[in-house]
Each structure stands twice: as C-alpha cells, then as structure tokens.
Design an enzyme around this catalytic site. Structure first.
Site, PDB file in Angstrom:
ATOM      1  N   ARG A 130     -82.001   7.712  23.452  1.00 63.27           N
ATOM      2  CA  ARG A 130     -81.925   6.390  22.457  1.00 63.27           C
ATOM      3  C   ARG A 130     -81.467   6.936  21.070  1.00 63.27           C
ATOM      4  O   ARG A 130     -81.706   6.347  20.048  1.00 63.27           O
ATOM      5  CB  ARG A 130     -83.217   5.676  22.231  1.00 63.27           C
ATOM      6  CG  ARG A 130     -83.790   5.054  23.532  1.00 63.27           C
ATOM      7  CD  ARG A 130     -84.717   3.963  23.354  1.00 63.27           C
ATOM      8  NE  ARG A 130     -84.718   3.287  24.534  1.00 63.27           N
ATOM      9  CZ  ARG A 130     -85.928   3.314  25.607  1.00 63.27           C
ATOM     10  NH1 ARG A 130     -86.630   4.461  25.083  1.00 63.27           N
ATOM     11  NH2 ARG A 130     -86.058   2.647  26.457  1.00 63.27           N
ATOM     12  N   LYS A 152     -67.662   5.413  14.082  1.00 64.68           N
ATOM     13  CA  LYS A 152     -67.115   4.390  15.453  1.00 64.68           C
ATOM     14  C   LYS A 152     -66.998   5.542  16.310  1.00 64.68           C
ATOM     15  O   LYS A 152     -66.392   6.549  16.295  1.00 64.68           O
ATOM     16  CB  LYS A 152     -65.737   3.938  14.926  1.00 64.68           C
ATOM     17  CG  LYS A 152     -65.706   2.694  14.320  1.00 64.68           C
ATOM     18  CD  LYS A 152     -64.349   2.151  14.357  1.00 64.68           C
ATOM     19  CE  LYS A 152     -64.376   0.687  13.727  1.00 64.68           C
ATOM     20  NZ  LYS A 152     -63.000   0.250  13.697  1.00 64.68           N
ATOM     21  N   GLU A 194     -51.827   8.640   9.732  1.00 63.70           N
ATOM     22  CA  GLU A 194     -52.935   7.926   9.262  1.00 63.70           C
ATOM     23  C   GLU A 194     -53.350   8.129   7.820  1.00 63.70           C
ATOM     24  O   GLU A 194     -53.899   7.517   7.083  1.00 63.70           O
ATOM     25  CB  GLU A 194     -54.375   8.551  10.166  1.00 63.70           C
ATOM     26  CG  GLU A 194     -54.263   8.218  11.724  1.00 63.70           C
ATOM     27  CD  GLU A 194     -54.786   6.914  11.972  1.00 63.70           C
ATOM     28  OE1 GLU A 194     -54.804   5.862  11.107  1.00 63.70           O
ATOM     29  OE2 GLU A 194     -54.777   6.351  13.200  1.00 63.70           O
ATOM     30  N   LYS A 236     -61.996   5.990   2.896  1.00 67.00           N
ATOM     31  CA  LYS A 236     -62.313   5.548   4.049  1.00 67.00           C
ATOM     32  C   LYS A 236     -63.945   5.727   3.596  1.00 67.00           C
ATOM     33  O   LYS A 236     -64.699   4.223   4.293  1.00 67.00           O
ATOM     34  CB  LYS A 236     -62.285   6.349   5.283  1.00 67.00           C
ATOM     35  CG  LYS A 236     -62.840   5.892   6.452  1.00 67.00           C
ATOM     36  CD  LYS A 236     -62.309   6.141   7.853  1.00 67.00           C
ATOM     37  CE  LYS A 236     -63.080   5.526   8.749  1.00 67.00           C
ATOM     38  NZ  LYS A 236     -62.506   5.988  10.302  1.00 67.00           N
ATOM     39  N   GLU A 246     -67.629  -3.472  10.151  1.00 64.77           N
ATOM     40  CA  GLU A 246     -66.178  -4.148  10.354  1.00 64.77           C
ATOM     41  C   GLU A 246     -66.317  -5.778  10.551  1.00 64.77           C
ATOM     42  O   GLU A 246     -65.925  -6.207  11.393  1.00 64.77           O
ATOM     43  CB  GLU A 246     -65.318  -3.714  11.529  1.00 64.77           C
ATOM     44  CG  GLU A 246     -63.889  -3.811  11.297  1.00 64.77           C
ATOM     45  CD  GLU A 246     -63.160  -3.294  12.477  1.00 64.77           C
ATOM     46  OE1 GLU A 246     -62.828  -1.913  12.478  1.00 64.77           O
ATOM     47  OE2 GLU A 246     -62.277  -3.855  13.258  1.00 64.77           O
ATOM     48  N   ARG A 250     -63.542  -3.520   6.424  1.00 61.67           N
ATOM     49  CA  ARG A 250     -62.970  -2.352   7.031  1.00 61.67           C
ATOM     50  C   ARG A 250     -61.862  -2.434   7.970  1.00 61.67           C
ATOM     51  O   ARG A 250     -61.160  -1.763   8.469  1.00 61.67           O
ATOM     52  CB  ARG A 250     -64.228  -1.858   7.837  1.00 61.67           C
ATOM     53  CG  ARG A 250     -64.037  -0.526   8.867  1.00 61.67           C
ATOM     54  CD  ARG A 250     -65.179   0.061   9.213  1.00 61.67           C
ATOM     55  NE  ARG A 250     -65.163   1.250   9.810  1.00 61.67           N
ATOM     56  CZ  ARG A 250     -65.936   1.962  10.444  1.00 61.67           C
ATOM     57  NH1 ARG A 250     -67.274   2.104  10.139  1.00 61.67           N
ATOM     58  NH2 ARG A 250     -65.330   3.173  11.208  1.00 61.67           N
ATOM     59  N   ASN A 254     -57.383  -0.712  10.358  1.00 66.43           N
ATOM     60  CA  ASN A 254     -56.515  -1.012  11.514  1.00 66.43           C
ATOM     61  C   ASN A 254     -55.088  -1.316  11.171  1.00 66.43           C
ATOM     62  O   ASN A 254     -54.157  -1.985  12.181  1.00 66.43           O
ATOM     63  CB  ASN A 254     -57.161  -2.087  12.304  1.00 66.43           C
ATOM     64  CG  ASN A 254     -58.390  -1.723  12.647  1.00 66.43           C
ATOM     65  OD1 ASN A 254     -58.836  -0.737  12.870  1.00 66.43           O
ATOM     66  ND2 ASN A 254     -59.429  -2.816  12.599  1.00 66.43           N
ATOM     67  N   HIS A 257     -52.604  -1.004  13.828  1.00 67.27           N
ATOM     68  CA  HIS A 257     -53.223  -0.602  15.241  1.00 67.27           C
ATOM     69  C   HIS A 257     -52.948  -1.640  16.001  1.00 67.27           C
ATOM     70  O   HIS A 257     -53.101  -1.474  17.094  1.00 67.27           O
ATOM     71  CB  HIS A 257     -54.728  -0.303  14.833  1.00 67.27           C
ATOM     72  CG  HIS A 257     -54.877   1.101  14.251  1.00 67.27           C
ATOM     73  ND1 HIS A 257     -54.393   1.241  13.078  1.00 67.27           N
ATOM     74  CD2 HIS A 257     -55.555   2.090  14.784  1.00 67.27           C
ATOM     75  CE1 HIS A 257     -54.788   2.786  12.732  1.00 67.27           C
ATOM     76  NE2 HIS A 257     -55.330   2.930  13.650  1.00 67.27           N
ATOM     77  N   HIS A 261     -51.683  -0.257  19.748  1.00 67.38           N
ATOM     78  CA  HIS A 261     -52.556  -0.425  20.764  1.00 67.38           C
ATOM     79  C   HIS A 261     -51.676  -0.747  21.922  1.00 67.38           C
ATOM     80  O   HIS A 261     -52.103  -0.297  23.060  1.00 67.38           O
ATOM     81  CB  HIS A 261     -54.057  -0.938  20.592  1.00 67.38           C
ATOM     82  CG  HIS A 261     -54.927  -0.157  19.571  1.00 67.38           C
ATOM     83  ND1 HIS A 261     -56.157  -0.760  19.269  1.00 67.38           N
ATOM     84  CD2 HIS A 261     -55.060   1.267  19.610  1.00 67.38           C
ATOM     85  CE1 HIS A 261     -56.942   0.252  18.532  1.00 67.38           C
ATOM     86  NE2 HIS A 261     -55.979   1.426  18.679  1.00 67.38           N
ATOM     87  N   HIS A 275     -51.407   8.557  19.435  1.00 64.75           N
ATOM     88  CA  HIS A 275     -52.038   7.383  18.778  1.00 64.75           C
ATOM     89  C   HIS A 275     -51.536   7.254  17.411  1.00 64.75           C
ATOM     90  O   HIS A 275     -50.758   6.210  17.099  1.00 64.75           O
ATOM     91  CB  HIS A 275     -53.620   7.624  18.581  1.00 64.75           C
ATOM     92  CG  HIS A 275     -54.298   6.698  17.945  1.00 64.75           C
ATOM     93  ND1 HIS A 275     -54.202   5.316  18.157  1.00 64.75           N
ATOM     94  CD2 HIS A 275     -54.923   6.779  16.473  1.00 64.75           C
ATOM     95  CE1 HIS A 275     -55.078   4.678  17.302  1.00 64.75           C
ATOM     96  NE2 HIS A 275     -55.178   5.456  16.346  1.00 64.75           N
TER      97      HIS A 275
END
Ligand code: NAD
Ligand code: GLY
Length: 377
Positions: A130, A152, A194, A236, A246, A250, A254, A257, A261, A275
C-alpha cells in the site's frame, strides 16, 4: 545554489507539496554522494536499487558503494532495458521479486535509470504494501528534466502508453548531470525535446537561451547542462506544486504529446520513433495548428521548427514503418488518448513562443489538415 562537496556546484529545487515536499538536486557526481543524501531522508536504512541492463554496468556499483558508505543496507534488481519493461509481465516479476526478497513498508526503492525504470519503480512503490518510499536517480536527459519529477508513475497497457499508473511522489530526485556523458546521442537529443518544451510552453527567454546554448547543452558543457536541467525542473516543480493531479495547468506539460502519442502508437512505442523525438514533431504540429487557427504568428512556427532542426531533431514524422500513414487512424488514436475529456481530445496550443494554453474545442478537420501536410512532407 548549494555546494556539493564531492564534485562541484549543485542546484537544489524543492517541489512544494506540503508534507510530501521533496528536493531535486542537480549537479555532477551526485551518484557518489547519493547515499548520504538518501540516508538523511530515510528512517530505515534499507533499500533496493532498481536499474536496467544498460545502466547497471555503468553506474550501479558506484551507487551501491555510496549507499554502503552511508550505512544503507541494499540489494540490486536489474530489469531488461527498453520500453517493453513498462508492462504488466515485467511489473509482476518486479513486485514478486521484491516481495520474495523481503521488501518491507520502511524499505526504499531507488530508481537508477531513464524514464522506463523511474516509471515502473514509482508504480511498484505506490502499490507495494500500500505504498513505500522511492527515490529517483534519473540518468537520461528526459528523465532528469521530466519523468523523475512530479510523481507520475505508470506502465503501458494494450496499445496505450501509461494507461495503468498513479500519482505518487518520490522522496528525493538526484540528477547527476555527469551520467549523461554515456547516453547515446539519439537519446540525449530526444530528451532535449522535453527541455525545449519548457521554453515553448512558458518561458520565451529560456527558449531564446536554448537557441543560443542548445549546442553546448548537447555537447556536454556542464554548466549549460546544469542550467538547462535546473530551469526545466524549476518550471515543472512550480506547475506540479500548483496542480499535482493534472486538473488544470499541469496539462501544459503535455505540449506536443497528443500528437506524439498517436505517432508513437503507430510506430510501436520503440526505436522507430523515441518518445522525445515524437514530442519534437508533436510540438511543431501544435504550433502549426495554432497558426492555422490564427492564434499564433507563423514566424513562431518557423522558429520552433528551425531550432529543433538545428540541433538535429526531425520536425516531421518519419516514413510509416508499414508503408503509409493513415490520417483517419491517427485521428482515432488521438481520440483514444487518456487525456480525452467528455469525448474531446485535449490539445495544448500556443499564442506565441512561451505562452501555451489548453484547448478542448478543436475542430478535428483542422487537425486532419495539419497531419496531412506533415505526413506528406
Ligand atoms: P529509457 O528509460 O528507455 O532510457 C533510454 C535508453 O537509455 C535505455 O536504453 C536506457 O537503458 C539507456 N540509458 C539510460 N541512462 C543511460 C546512461 N546514463 N548511459 C547510457 N545509457 C543509458 O527512456 P527515457 O527516454 O529515459 O524515458 C522514456 C519513458 O519515460 C517512456 O516510457 C515515457 O512514457 C516515460 N515518461 C514519463 C514521464 C512521467 O512524468 N512519468 C514523463 C515523460 C516520459
Ligand atoms: N510529463 C508530464 C507530466 O509530468 O505532467
């Protein structure tokens, strides 16, 4: 700026999240002082280093020695290098192995590697018992400026990237800029995309600095590298502190992105298109879409394209691996992105370089037109 006794200047940035706040340390030689930095933040001196088959021979002995010197009991688990590791099978193997070796609630996982290792280790940490602590020691430029910061964590599922994951913050990020010396040039360039993203989304001055100093960042100039990584992490950290989950700003991170993607899905999430390479192309497409919608001056599109091309990044999609790009399929992949809200894809568009915003009501015929031009280029 604080002094790193081992090797030289170290930048320190705090991600301000109340009780879950943590530091990002950036500088040369931090792998060798990692033990002391980690020990200062642990209650129980017990850790697992999780790394990959490329990084292990380069760095895991040094990190292990540093943990030993700091009195941290540790073991190492080496996963296969590559994006395929970020999936259910390897994830199950990793958590089973950690359990078999006696991981406890007070054990810390130390992710030594790029975004693949950081993402799967973070996800393991967020679910094991957990939730246990983890530390990021990012060794790619992409991981130092993006994936190691902000919590993330994820693995891929089906044809989708990062579809199974969590928001779960590390306890510390140690970005040793010297580790980038062994990174293949192609990976370095992909990570640089990036870095450019931060200038484009929120800091025109930083983008201008990159136009002048990008070559130095890429050729290994330490102070240029530290500046680029620190500036990116500072931006960031500020965004994550405001919007950890997000729900708003946030999503600016992206930029490029949504397109990226879809291109990555079509090229198989692998070596055909990395990527960061896809993000570079996606950022050009986002600026082109902005200009098409008369939101952004065409000259900005030219500047974005010119800088990315000048450092050696492609600004248009590569030939399709199976013959021809299918625009309808790309549009359907865009529609399947996890950032779709109420059936509408979310795009990050720009008013100008350094001023991006989130757009949800984009007519997909405009997107088709942009993609059609790009794949014909
Ligand atoms: P990666 O982890 O696959 O690393 C790229 C390659 O470089 C690998 O072959 C790796 O073994 C090798 N490598 C790593 N460090 C090295 C070093 N110092 N010297 C020599 N080789 C080295 O890829 P990446 O580009 O770091 O990360 C991509 C992943 O990150 C993707 O899965 C992406 O989805 C994820 N990502 C996550 C976030 C996030 O916020 N969590 C953000 C962006 C990207
Ligand atoms: N890489 C985008 C984010 O962390 O939000």
């Amino acid at each position: 700026m604080t002094a790193n006794p081992a090797d030289g200047p170290t930048e320190q940035i705090t991600v301000d999240l109340g009780q879950r706040s943590y530091d990002i340390l950036i500088g040369p030689g931090l792998v060798d002082s990692a033990g002391a930095e980690i020990a200062a933040r642990l209650t129980t001196p017990r850790a697992f280093i999780i790394t990959d088959t490329n990084v292990a021979p380069l760095l895991s002995d040094r990190l292990a020695a540093s943990l030993t010197a700091a009195g941290i009991d540790h073991q190492t688990i080496v996963l296969p290098a590559g994006e395929a590791t970020k999936s259910f099978g390897p994830f199950e193997k990793l958590v089973s192995e950690l359990l078999r070796r006696g991981v406890e609630r007070a054990t810390t996982l130390v992710a030594l590697g790029g975004g693949v290792i950081g993402d799967i280790t973070g996800f393991a940490a967020s679910t094991l018992l957990r939730g246990i602590n983890y530390v990021q020691v990012p060794t790619t430029l992409l991981a130092q400026v993006d994936s190691s910061v902000g919590g993330k964590t994820a693995i891929n599922a089906g044809n989708g990237k990062n579809l199974v994951g969590s928001f779960y913050q590390p306890r510390l990020v140690l970005a040793d800029t010297q580790t980038l010396d062994t990174l293949p040039k192609r990976e370095l360039l992909a990570g640089y995309a990036e870095v450019v993203k931060y200038g484009l989304l929120g800091d025109a001055e930083f983008f201008a600095w990159l136009e002048a100093n990008g070559a130095a960042v890429l050729s290994g100039d330490d102070s240029a590298r530290i500046h680029a990584v620190a500036k990116s992490c500072r931006m960031k950290a500020a965004i994550v502190a405001e919007d950890e989950h997000e729900r708003g700003q946030r999503a600016l991170l992206n930029l490029g992105h949504t397109f990226a993607h879809a291109l990555e899905a079509e090229t198989g999430f692998g070596d055909k298109l990395l990527h960061g390479e896809a993000v570079a192309i996606g950022m050009v497409l986002a600026f082109e879409l902005s200009a098409r919608l008369n939101l952004c001056p065409p000259n900005d599109v030219a500047r974005v394209r010119q800088h990315l091309a000048a450092v050696g990044l492609s600004t248009d999609p590569p030939p399709h691996p199976k013959g021809q790009w299918d625009i309808a399929r790309l549009i359907s992949l865009i529609g399947a992105d996890k950032k779709v809200a109420q059936g509408k894809p979310v795009f990050v568009l720009a008013r100008t370089i350094g001023d991006a915003f989130i757009a949800r009501d984009i007519d997909l015929t405009d997107v088709e037109a942009i993609l059609g031009r790009a794949v014909a280029a």
